[in-house]
Design a protein around this motif. Structure first.
Motif, PDB file in Angstrom:
ATOM      1  N   SER A   1       3.764  10.189 -12.756  1.00 41.77           N
ATOM      2  CA  SER A   1       2.319  10.282 -12.923  1.00 41.77           C
ATOM      3  C   SER A   1       1.607   9.698 -11.711  1.00 41.77           C
ATOM      4  O   SER A   1       2.183   8.941 -10.946  1.00 41.77           O
ATOM      5  N   LYS A   2       0.329  10.068 -11.592  1.00 44.57           N
ATOM      6  CA  LYS A   2      -0.467   9.653 -10.444  1.00 44.57           C
ATOM      7  C   LYS A   2      -0.481   8.129 -10.296  1.00 44.57           C
ATOM      8  O   LYS A   2      -0.303   7.592  -9.221  1.00 44.57           O
ATOM      9  N   GLN A   3      -0.678   7.448 -11.429  1.00 48.18           N
ATOM     10  CA  GLN A   3      -0.755   5.990 -11.395  1.00 48.18           C
ATOM     11  C   GLN A   3       0.562   5.401 -10.880  1.00 48.18           C
ATOM     12  O   GLN A   3       0.569   4.457 -10.097  1.00 48.18           O
ATOM     13  N   ASP A   4       1.676   5.991 -11.312  1.00 45.43           N
ATOM     14  CA  ASP A   4       2.981   5.509 -10.870  1.00 45.43           C
ATOM     15  C   ASP A   4       3.157   5.696  -9.368  1.00 45.43           C
ATOM     16  O   ASP A   4       3.688   4.830  -8.695  1.00 45.43           O
ATOM     17  N   GLU A   5       2.707   6.836  -8.869  1.00 47.29           N
ATOM     18  CA  GLU A   5       2.844   7.112  -7.439  1.00 47.29           C
ATOM     19  C   GLU A   5       2.046   6.121  -6.608  1.00 47.29           C
ATOM     20  O   GLU A   5       2.437   5.768  -5.507  1.00 47.29           O
ATOM     21  N   ASN A   6       0.896   5.696  -7.151  1.00 47.46           N
ATOM     22  CA  ASN A   6       0.019   4.797  -6.408  1.00 47.46           C
ATOM     23  C   ASN A   6       0.676   3.491  -5.994  1.00 47.46           C
ATOM     24  O   ASN A   6       0.356   2.930  -4.965  1.00 47.46           O
ATOM     25  N   MET A   7       1.618   3.003  -6.819  1.00 50.67           N
ATOM     26  CA  MET A   7       2.185   1.689  -6.526  1.00 50.67           C
ATOM     27  C   MET A   7       3.031   1.668  -5.247  1.00 50.67           C
ATOM     28  O   MET A   7       3.354   0.603  -4.737  1.00 50.67           O
ATOM     29  N   PHE A   8       3.362   2.847  -4.717  1.00 46.91           N
ATOM     30  CA  PHE A   8       4.156   2.903  -3.489  1.00 46.91           C
ATOM     31  C   PHE A   8       3.283   3.002  -2.238  1.00 46.91           C
ATOM     32  O   PHE A   8       3.787   3.102  -1.137  1.00 46.91           O
ATOM     33  N   ARG A   9       1.949   2.982  -2.435  1.00 47.48           N
ATOM     34  CA  ARG A   9       1.047   3.047  -1.287  1.00 47.48           C
ATOM     35  C   ARG A   9       0.859   1.650  -0.700  1.00 47.48           C
ATOM     36  O   ARG A   9       0.554   0.706  -1.438  1.00 47.48           O
ATOM     37  N   ALA A  10       0.963   1.552   0.608  1.00 48.01           N
ATOM     38  CA  ALA A  10       0.799   0.246   1.266  1.00 48.01           C
ATOM     39  C   ALA A  10      -0.497  -0.476   0.864  1.00 48.01           C
ATOM     40  O   ALA A  10      -0.455  -1.678   0.582  1.00 48.01           O
ATOM     41  N   PRO A  11      -1.660   0.209   0.793  1.00 42.93           N
ATOM     42  CA  PRO A  11      -2.870  -0.536   0.427  1.00 42.93           C
ATOM     43  C   PRO A  11      -2.810  -1.108  -0.993  1.00 42.93           C
ATOM     44  O   PRO A  11      -3.519  -2.070  -1.300  1.00 42.93           O
ATOM     45  N   VAL A  12      -1.959  -0.539  -1.849  1.00 43.71           N
ATOM     46  CA  VAL A  12      -1.844  -1.021  -3.226  1.00 43.71           C
ATOM     47  C   VAL A  12      -0.872  -2.204  -3.314  1.00 43.71           C
ATOM     48  O   VAL A  12      -1.161  -3.228  -3.923  1.00 43.71           O
ATOM     49  N   TRP A  13       0.299  -2.089  -2.667  1.00 41.75           N
ATOM     50  CA  TRP A  13       1.271  -3.188  -2.787  1.00 41.75           C
ATOM     51  C   TRP A  13       1.038  -4.330  -1.812  1.00 41.75           C
ATOM     52  O   TRP A  13       1.486  -5.457  -2.027  1.00 41.75           O
ATOM     53  N   TYR A  14       0.294  -4.065  -0.748  1.00 42.52           N
ATOM     54  CA  TYR A  14       0.117  -5.082   0.290  1.00 42.52           C
ATOM     55  C   TYR A  14      -0.439  -6.423  -0.224  1.00 42.52           C
ATOM     56  O   TYR A  14       0.095  -7.475   0.130  1.00 42.52           O
ATOM     57  N   PRO A  15      -1.495  -6.429  -1.053  1.00 38.08           N
ATOM     58  CA  PRO A  15      -2.012  -7.731  -1.481  1.00 38.08           C
ATOM     59  C   PRO A  15      -0.965  -8.613  -2.168  1.00 38.08           C
ATOM     60  O   PRO A  15      -0.943  -9.823  -1.963  1.00 38.08           O
ATOM     61  N   SER A  16      -0.072  -8.019  -2.948  1.00 36.55           N
ATOM     62  CA  SER A  16       0.975  -8.805  -3.617  1.00 36.55           C
ATOM     63  C   SER A  16       2.040  -9.271  -2.637  1.00 36.55           C
ATOM     64  O   SER A  16       2.560 -10.378  -2.757  1.00 36.55           O
ATOM     65  N   LEU A  17       2.383  -8.409  -1.675  1.00 38.11           N
ATOM     66  CA  LEU A  17       3.533  -8.692  -0.811  1.00 38.11           C
ATOM     67  C   LEU A  17       3.147  -9.111   0.606  1.00 38.11           C
ATOM     68  O   LEU A  17       3.991  -9.157   1.494  1.00 38.11           O
ATOM     69  N   ALA A  18       1.859  -9.453   0.801  1.00 37.58           N
ATOM     70  CA  ALA A  18       1.381  -9.793   2.152  1.00 37.58           C
ATOM     71  C   ALA A  18       2.215 -10.886   2.825  1.00 37.58           C
ATOM     72  O   ALA A  18       2.436 -10.853   4.039  1.00 37.58           O
ATOM     73  N   ALA A  19       2.710 -11.839   2.031  1.00 34.74           N
ATOM     74  CA  ALA A  19       3.490 -12.938   2.610  1.00 34.74           C
ATOM     75  C   ALA A  19       4.888 -12.486   3.038  1.00 34.74           C
ATOM     76  O   ALA A  19       5.601 -13.216   3.725  1.00 34.74           O
ATOM     77  N   PHE A  20       5.267 -11.268   2.634  1.00 34.24           N
ATOM     78  CA  PHE A  20       6.626 -10.779   2.914  1.00 34.24           C
ATOM     79  C   PHE A  20       6.601  -9.478   3.719  1.00 34.24           C
ATOM     80  O   PHE A  20       7.512  -8.680   3.633  1.00 34.24           O
ATOM     81  N   THR A  21       5.531  -9.266   4.481  1.00 33.31           N
ATOM     82  CA  THR A  21       5.476  -8.044   5.280  1.00 33.31           C
ATOM     83  C   THR A  21       4.656  -8.302   6.537  1.00 33.31           C
ATOM     84  O   THR A  21       4.220  -9.434   6.785  1.00 33.31           O
ATOM     85  N   PHE A  22       4.492  -7.273   7.345  1.00 34.43           N
ATOM     86  CA  PHE A  22       3.736  -7.392   8.591  1.00 34.43           C
ATOM     87  C   PHE A  22       2.244  -7.485   8.267  1.00 34.43           C
ATOM     88  O   PHE A  22       1.765  -6.781   7.375  1.00 34.43           O
ATOM     89  N   PRO A  23       1.483  -8.331   8.988  1.00 34.87           N
ATOM     90  CA  PRO A  23       0.041  -8.349   8.743  1.00 34.87           C
ATOM     91  C   PRO A  23      -0.519  -6.939   8.966  1.00 34.87           C
ATOM     92  O   PRO A  23      -0.164  -6.282   9.941  1.00 34.87           O
ATOM     93  N   THR A  24      -1.338  -6.487   8.029  1.00 36.89           N
ATOM     94  CA  THR A  24      -1.796  -5.091   8.068  1.00 36.89           C
ATOM     95  C   THR A  24      -3.281  -5.015   7.761  1.00 36.89           C
ATOM     96  O   THR A  24      -3.779  -5.782   6.936  1.00 36.89           O
ATOM     97  N   MET A  25      -3.980  -4.099   8.436  1.00 30.80           N
ATOM     98  CA  MET A  25      -5.389  -3.858   8.136  1.00 30.80           C
ATOM     99  C   MET A  25      -5.575  -2.418   7.688  1.00 30.80           C
ATOM    100  O   MET A  25      -4.800  -1.543   8.076  1.00 30.80           O
ATOM    101  N   PHE A  26      -6.597  -2.201   6.871  1.00 32.42           N
ATOM    102  CA  PHE A  26      -6.795  -0.888   6.259  1.00 32.42           C
ATOM    103  C   PHE A  26      -8.200  -0.367   6.526  1.00 32.42           C
ATOM    104  O   PHE A  26      -9.169  -1.086   6.317  1.00 32.42           O
TER     105      PHE A  26
END
Length: 239
Positions: A1-26
């Protein structure tokens, strides 16, 4: 479903995983701009507007940038082949996104909302791995770039598995679902950084796990490209 697909988008997961990824701007795109991207348009007034908006965040990133969209990077362009995707100006950031067939298709099918920008770093392709997380547990870790056998990885296998387990201990609870495929980069100082999140199962390459149709309860560890097989000496085949 659309909602499920959304969780793989960087702007969606980034806030949770910001401490474990490259600093990113959107930078959010308008609907007409997404359409320009889908059609590979690289000039004109509307493109000038979006290039102007990309300038400021790119200005805040020291050195070169790596530009991608929500779930896709322009890895199918000449810039990626020649310069690993490093871009310096907002014009070239837009140009290479618009030249990428992968990006254009994502834009055409409603999978793009943002241009994502992060500091460019030259990735050592022996340090990229794909993690297979099943029922919230790390089950396997595959070499990502299957270009050849890297002998140095054999000696690092145990250490890299430990690092991936430590990453799961610290960040596992932040992943959006229990069955997930996470692409990571291990830095020279042994930080594990998330590159990308992918859905579990068909549609995602199982890499050296070869197939999704297997017993995932079993812990497999690190899977590497095997060394090329050589046959030495005189081989007498007798029938």
């Amino acid at each position: 479903s659309k909602q499920d697909e959304n969780m793989f988008r960087a702007p969606v997961w980034y806030p949770s995983l910001a401490a474990f990824t490259f600093p990113t701007m959107f930078v959010k795109l308008t609907q007409p701009e997404i359409s320009l991207l889908a059609h590979g348009v690289t000039s004109g007034n509307q493109v000038r507007d979006v290039i102007r908006r990309l300038k400021q965040p790119m200005h805040m990133i020291p050195g070169n940038c790596f530009a991608f969209v929500d779930t896709v990077a322009p890895t199918d362009t000449s810039r990626f082949r020649d310069k690993h995707g490093a871009v310096h100006s907002s014009q070239s950031a837009w140009k290479y996104l618009a030249r990428s067939l992968k990006v254009r298709e994502a834009a055409a099918t409603g999978k793009v909302e943002y241009v994502c920008l992060r500091p460019f770093r030259r990735m050592n392709n022996t340090r990229e791995f794909r993690l297979f997380i099943y029922k919230g547990e790390l089950k396997a870790m595959s070499q990502y770039n299957l270009v050849r056998h890297f002998r140095r990885l054999e000696g690092l296998k145990k250490d890299y598995w430990k690092l991936a387990q430590k990453f799961m201990d610290e960040a596992g609870w932040l992943l959006p679902c229990h069955n997930i495929v996470v692409d990571i980069y291990i830095t020279s100082d042994n930080q594990v950084l998330v590159i990308d999140l992918n859905p579990w199962g068909n549609g995602t390459d199982p890499k050296m796990m070869n197939t999704w149709d297997r017993d995932w309860e079993e812990e497999v560890g690190v899977v590497l490209m095997p060394p090329p097989t050589r046959i030495n000496g005189d081989v007498n085949v007798s029938f």
